[in-house]
Design a protein around this motif. Structure first.
Motif, mmCIF file in Angstrom:
data_model
loop_
_atom_site.group_PDB
_atom_site.id
_atom_site.type_symbol
_atom_site.label_atom_id
_atom_site.label_comp_id
_atom_site.label_asym_id
_atom_site.label_seq_id
_atom_site.Cartn_x
_atom_site.Cartn_y
_atom_site.Cartn_z
ATOM 1 N N PRO A 197 0.805 -1.238 0.000
ATOM 2 C CA PRO A 197 0.000 0.000 0.000
ATOM 3 C C PRO A 197 0.835 1.284 0.000
ATOM 4 O O PRO A 197 0.296 2.358 -0.283
ATOM 5 N N TYR A 250 3.344 1.987 -2.000
ATOM 6 C CA TYR A 250 3.934 2.283 -3.307
ATOM 7 C C TYR A 250 2.859 2.292 -4.393
ATOM 8 O O TYR A 250 1.895 1.515 -4.326
ATOM 9 N N PRO A 251 3.024 3.148 -5.408
ATOM 10 C CA PRO A 251 2.015 3.251 -6.466
ATOM 11 C C PRO A 251 1.937 2.007 -7.344
ATOM 12 O O PRO A 251 0.893 1.700 -7.902
ATOM 13 N N ARG A 252 3.087 1.292 -7.458
ATOM 14 C CA ARG A 252 3.118 0.105 -8.314
ATOM 15 C C ARG A 252 3.647 -1.079 -7.517
ATOM 16 O O ARG A 252 4.528 -0.935 -6.663
ATOM 17 N N ASP A 276 7.401 -1.620 -7.748
ATOM 18 C CA ASP A 276 8.231 -0.772 -6.892
ATOM 19 C C ASP A 276 8.395 -1.408 -5.507
ATOM 20 O O ASP A 276 9.499 -1.427 -4.942
#
Length: 305
Positions: A114, A116-118, A121
């Motif tokens: 949760p 990190y955007p991807r 990553d």
């Protein structure tokens, strides 16, 4: 002598291969030399204030892989060169090492997802941190001190475990962990079946009682050193996370811990006494425990007639 030459050749060869990968990704020559040498020795001495955070994902990935490679027992590479692949696949320590790495990466990735955007990553930084900590290299791409408690606890456990025996990494070592686990299993089995006679083995080879006793004594010494160090460092009055992981990080030659000594922090705030204790811990961890203990015994320096 021939074996030593081969091992040195493996060390040199892996370092050169890593340098080639760095240069192929556009890393400057000076950075390439420093980072490759720091990775090969699992020393983790970064030439930038942000460690590896400023480098590209490519360079970070290369470093992740080679940190893990230098944490492998070098005899494994010797077997590969001799094409004894059956000894590689059957090596208990290697299997444990890889299993711990992959399970830790998977657990931490799911835990920090949760943040990190991807997903890639989260996986990338989890892999780098796990490889860095278990091999006691100490590089960083992220301040894992800000990660959830579950991930931080996993990293602390990896600090204690360390890399494989016969590698450049520090820590308790996977081989000792395997022997300790097998010893516990044997004792539990004997309690259930007192008349059972079963020889403890690793990779098909029996373990002598002297070996088991030596590993147990080393582990007790290791725990005793950590406990005494924590007590002395705790006199500074810092929080438990800082005090405990500072000792773990220095005894196992990692560098960053949690709290005030996380990847974004430093050891500057510690008192002179605490710094002396942590300095000695680094020497104990790097030289193994017994050589340092022998040096500190008065009888070692007593002239015998």
């Amino acid at each position: 002598v021939d074996s030593s030459k081969i091992l040195y050749g493996i060390y040199f060869g892996l370092t050169v291969i890593q340098m080639i990968f760095y240069l192929a990704g556009g890393m400057p020559l000076f950075d390439t030399l420093c980072n490759a040498f720091a990775t090969a020795s699992t020393g983790g001495f970064a030439i930038k204030a942000d460690s590896f955070a400023g480098y590209s994902y490519y360079h970070q990935t290369v470093t992740t892989v080679f940190m893990a490679l230098f944490g492998v027992n070098f005899s494994i590479y010797f077997f590969i060169l001799r094409r004894k692949f059956d000894l590689v696949w059957k090596n208990t320590e290697l299997r444990w090492y890889l299993a711990i790495i992959f399970l830790s990466i998977a657990a931490i990735t799911l835990n920090i997802l949760p943040m990190y955007p991807r997903a890639c990553d989260a996986l990338h930084h989890a892999a780098f941190s796990v490889s860095s900590v278990i091999t006691t290299t100490g590089f960083g791409t992220e301040n894992f001190g800000l990660w959830p408690e579950f991930s931080r606890v996993i990293l602390v456990l990896l600090m204690l475990i360390g890399a494989c025996a016969g590698s450049t990494g520090g820590g308790l070592k996977i081989s000792r962990l395997v022997i300790l686990v097998k010893t516990v299993q044997r004792e539990v089995r004997l309690l259930l079946h007192p008349r059972t006679v079963k020889v403890m083995t690793i990779d098909g080879k029996p373990l002598s009682n002297d070996t088991v006793r030596g590993v147990s004594a080393y582990f007790l010494t290791y725990v005793f050193l950590i406990v005494i160090s924590i007590l002395l460092v705790s006199l500074d009055g810092f929080d438990g996370s800082t005090t405990i992981t500072a000792v773990f990080a220095t005894v196992n030659n990692i560098g960053p811990g949690l709290g005030m000594v996380d990847p974004a922090g430093s050891y500057a705030a510690f008192s002179p006494l605490a710094k002396v204790v942590l300095t000695l811990d680094m020497l104990f961890g790097r030289l193994e425990l017994y050589p340092m203990l022998i040096l500190m015994l008065p009888t070692t320096w007593t002239r015998r007639r």
